[in-house]
Scaffold this active site. Structure first.
Site, PDB file in Angstrom:
ATOM      1  N   ASP A  58       0.735  -1.166  -0.144  1.00 49.92           N
ATOM      2  CA  ASP A  58      -0.007   0.105   0.136  1.00 49.92           C
ATOM      3  C   ASP A  58       0.810   1.158  -0.037  1.00 49.92           C
ATOM      4  O   ASP A  58       1.651   1.548   0.919  1.00 49.92           O
ATOM      5  CB  ASP A  58      -0.909  -0.172   1.216  1.00 49.92           C
ATOM      6  CG  ASP A  58      -1.678   1.159   1.307  1.00 49.92           C
ATOM      7  OD1 ASP A  58      -1.219   2.062   1.887  1.00 49.92           O
ATOM      8  OD2 ASP A  58      -2.788   1.034   1.063  1.00 49.92           O
ATOM      9  N   THR A  91      -3.177   5.473  -3.970  1.00 52.04           N
ATOM     10  CA  THR A  91      -2.079   6.319  -3.259  1.00 52.04           C
ATOM     11  C   THR A  91      -0.677   6.170  -4.047  1.00 52.04           C
ATOM     12  O   THR A  91       0.180   7.032  -4.156  1.00 52.04           O
ATOM     13  CB  THR A  91      -1.936   5.817  -1.755  1.00 52.04           C
ATOM     14  OG1 THR A  91      -1.933   4.465  -1.958  1.00 52.04           O
ATOM     15  CG2 THR A  91      -3.188   6.252  -0.939  1.00 52.04           C
ATOM     16  N   THR A  92      -0.460   4.879  -4.756  1.00 55.62           N
ATOM     17  CA  THR A  92       0.693   4.525  -5.193  1.00 55.62           C
ATOM     18  C   THR A  92       0.570   5.366  -6.711  1.00 55.62           C
ATOM     19  O   THR A  92       1.801   6.000  -7.105  1.00 55.62           O
ATOM     20  CB  THR A  92       0.724   3.174  -5.731  1.00 55.62           C
ATOM     21  OG1 THR A  92       0.721   2.402  -4.454  1.00 55.62           O
ATOM     22  CG2 THR A  92       2.198   2.694  -6.324  1.00 55.62           C
ATOM     23  N   ASP A 391      -8.983   0.099   2.012  1.00 50.46           N
ATOM     24  CA  ASP A 391      -9.045   0.738   0.623  1.00 50.46           C
ATOM     25  C   ASP A 391     -10.361   0.267  -0.091  1.00 50.46           C
ATOM     26  O   ASP A 391     -11.024   0.990  -0.607  1.00 50.46           O
ATOM     27  CB  ASP A 391      -7.963   0.178  -0.184  1.00 50.46           C
ATOM     28  CG  ASP A 391      -6.528   0.890   0.229  1.00 50.46           C
ATOM     29  OD1 ASP A 391      -6.575   1.783   1.032  1.00 50.46           O
ATOM     30  OD2 ASP A 391      -5.687   0.632  -0.595  1.00 50.46           O
TER      31      ASP A 391
END
Length: 529
Positions: A58, A91-92, A391
């Site tokens: 994550d 988020t990545t 998520d």
């Protein structure tokens, strides 16, 4: 004329190529998490200073643990946190995209172009990109659970828990559906996962034993051994005041001359607690929960009346029990009313799991709060499970709030990239260069997906461009498992529009902000001598 000292000696100012330094720092952060994108993503093992271990892919969880010193790198890491708080996923992607945009900006900066001109081109490209993406969206039917599950499943496909895809998808959808409250007048939906969907991790057992409880679970045992441990259809009373003798706020000394007065004082304390309990017993509740203390004498009176009591609850747990059982939290027992008692709980039971006792309030009628019970082998596995579920729940929340979706697998990015390249031909000069660089930077998402699964990214990307250009369809993207061009609609890789648009907005705006920095000043005001 002699020069004067203006700034203090500990102040440092670095004007030499601040942009280049910022871009280098951003690229360093991006390289850390580049391999954690897509279904073939790798995991990172992070050791914290206390000797703890985090194993995850994550983006936000990785960057949260990393300690950086460069201010630009800190700013890039902040993006991931902002993305996580806003939409909970992507988020990545946001870090990879921001790093790529800055890298592309460097090629224009090397031609001695003023950063403000690049910024104007970037801002226009962002505006057009969001407009193009809005045209690529499709609506989904929220009553069709399969479609909703497909979107949540796409989010989980890139996570460690993808092998338990069906279980995690069902947990996420059930939890979000439970805590959704619709305002009757405006029809607006309020979905507060953070406050009302609590995750309880219990090591041991197997993954398939994880479930969403229609109610609340607490790591508590009854305060008195004689209290009942199983009650069907209990009447629930919630308090946030102590059930013990009130102590003075300031230290008080009492001087007693007659020994009988000491007994009288103890009797007064006992009578005070007895009166508190009588106020509660009058309403015949089966369960009493209080956030504060509960003395032994109070426990005795309550047990005698057949009431089960729990003490020192967290405020958040009390709020969730109130939502689930329909009870109202009462501040003073003498102000109790019949309407404050919660009657919506179907079953109360204290169960032992492993070495711990847990209190379950289950089978509630229309609970607007829930507990997700996660079981699994070890602590690291459960922590990763919780991150993945967080998520998935956010994706479910985003889709229920705004049921618009776009295709994943790099299909949407490639469609926007091709449309922006076409539009860039209408512009001239530096603005056109900057505009085209955003279009090319968007290709980094499909390219990274391909690189992470070991495919020849240049050849497949060219094939994908040709496929989208000839078919005029934005359904074509890359299969992150096989590393080939695929029809994303058939694969069923769908993403919420809110996540995708937030990713692009955050990445471009962060790049614009870093490009406008022309010097880094350090050396804050120290304490005056």
């Amino acid at each position: 004329m002699q020069g004067h000292l203006v700034f203090s000696q500990n102040m440092k100012r670095d004007d030499s190529n601040a942009q280049t330094q910022n871009i280098t720092a951003a690229k360093a952060v991006t390289d850390v998490i580049r391999t954690t994108l897509g279904p073939r993503s790798m995991l990172k093992m992070i050791l914290d200073p206390m000797g703890g271990l985090v194993i995850t892919n994550d983006g936000n969880a990785i960057l949260r643990e990393i300690d950086v010193t460069h201010p630009a790198a800190k700013h890039i890491i902040e993006l991931s946190r902002a993305q996580d708080e806003e939409v909970g996923d992507g988020t990545t992607s946001v870090i990879i995209l921001a790093g790529e945009i800055l890298e592309r900006a460097q090629t224009i900066l090397e031609k001695k172009v003023h950063p403000i001109k690049i910024v104007h081109g970037f801002a226009k490209a962002l505006e057009d990109a969001i407009e193009i993406m809005t045209g690529l969206t499709e609506e989904i039917d929220l009553n069709n659970r399969e479609q909703l599950a497909q979107v949540v499943s796409s989010c989980l496909g890139t996570k460690y828990m993808s092998r338990m895809d069906e279980l995690m998808t069902n947990l996420a959808i059930d939890a979000v559906s439970t805590v959704t409250v619709t305002d009757g007048a405006s029809g607006r939906k309020e979905i507060d996962i953070k406050r009302y969907a609590k995750v309880e991790k219990v090591p041991g057992g197997e993954l398939l034993q994880s479930r969403v409880l229609r109610g609340v679970m607490l790591n508590k045992d009854v305060v008195h051994a004689r209290m009942r441990r199983r009650i069907e259809k209990p009447r629930v009373l919630l308090l946030d005041c102590p059930l013990e003798y009130k102590k003075g706020e300031n230290p008080i000394n009492v001087e007693i001359k007659d020994p009988t007065n000491f007994e009288l004082m103890l009797q007064l304390e006992e009578d005070y607690v007895k009166d508190l309990c009588q106020d509660i017993i009058a309403f015949k509740p089966d369960l009493v929960f209080t956030e504060k203390g509960l003395s032994d004498i109070a426990a005795h009176y309550l047990a005698k009346a057949g009431i089960t009591a729990f003490r020192r609850l967290r405020k958040t747990d009390n709020n969730r029990i109130a939502r689930a059982t329909g009870a109202t939290i009462v501040h003073r027992p003498d102000e109790l009313q019949e309407s404050d008692i919660g009657t919506k709980c179907g079953l109360f039971e204290v169960r032992k799991i492993g070495d711990e006792y847990y209190c379950f309030l289950e089978e509630c009628e229309e609970p607007k709060a829930c507990t997700i019970l996660l079981r699994g082998g070890g602590k690291d596995l459960l922590n990763e499970m919780e991150r993945n579920l967080h998520d998935a729940m956010n994706v479910a929340r985003n889709v229920i709030s705004s049921p618009k979706i776009v295709y994943g697998g790099g299909a949407t990015e490639m469609a926007i990239s091709l449309a922006l390249m076409e539009k860039s031909k209408e512009l001239v000069g530096v603005q056109q260069q900057a505009y085209a660089q955003i279009a090319q930077a968007l290709e980094v998402i499909p390219a990274t997906l391909l690189a992470n699964c070991g495919a020849k990214s240049v050849r497949v990307l060219t094939e994908l461009k040709a496929k989208q250009a000839t078919t005029k369809s934005h359904q074509w993207g890359v299969d992150g498992l096989k590393g080939t061009v695929a029809d994303i609609k058939e694969l069923g890789v769908l993403e919420p529009f809110s996540v995708k648009s937030q990713t692009i907005k955050t990445a471009v705006e962060a790049a614009i902000m870093l490009l406008r920095i022309d010097s880094i000043v350090s050396g804050l005001k120290g304490p005056k001598q």
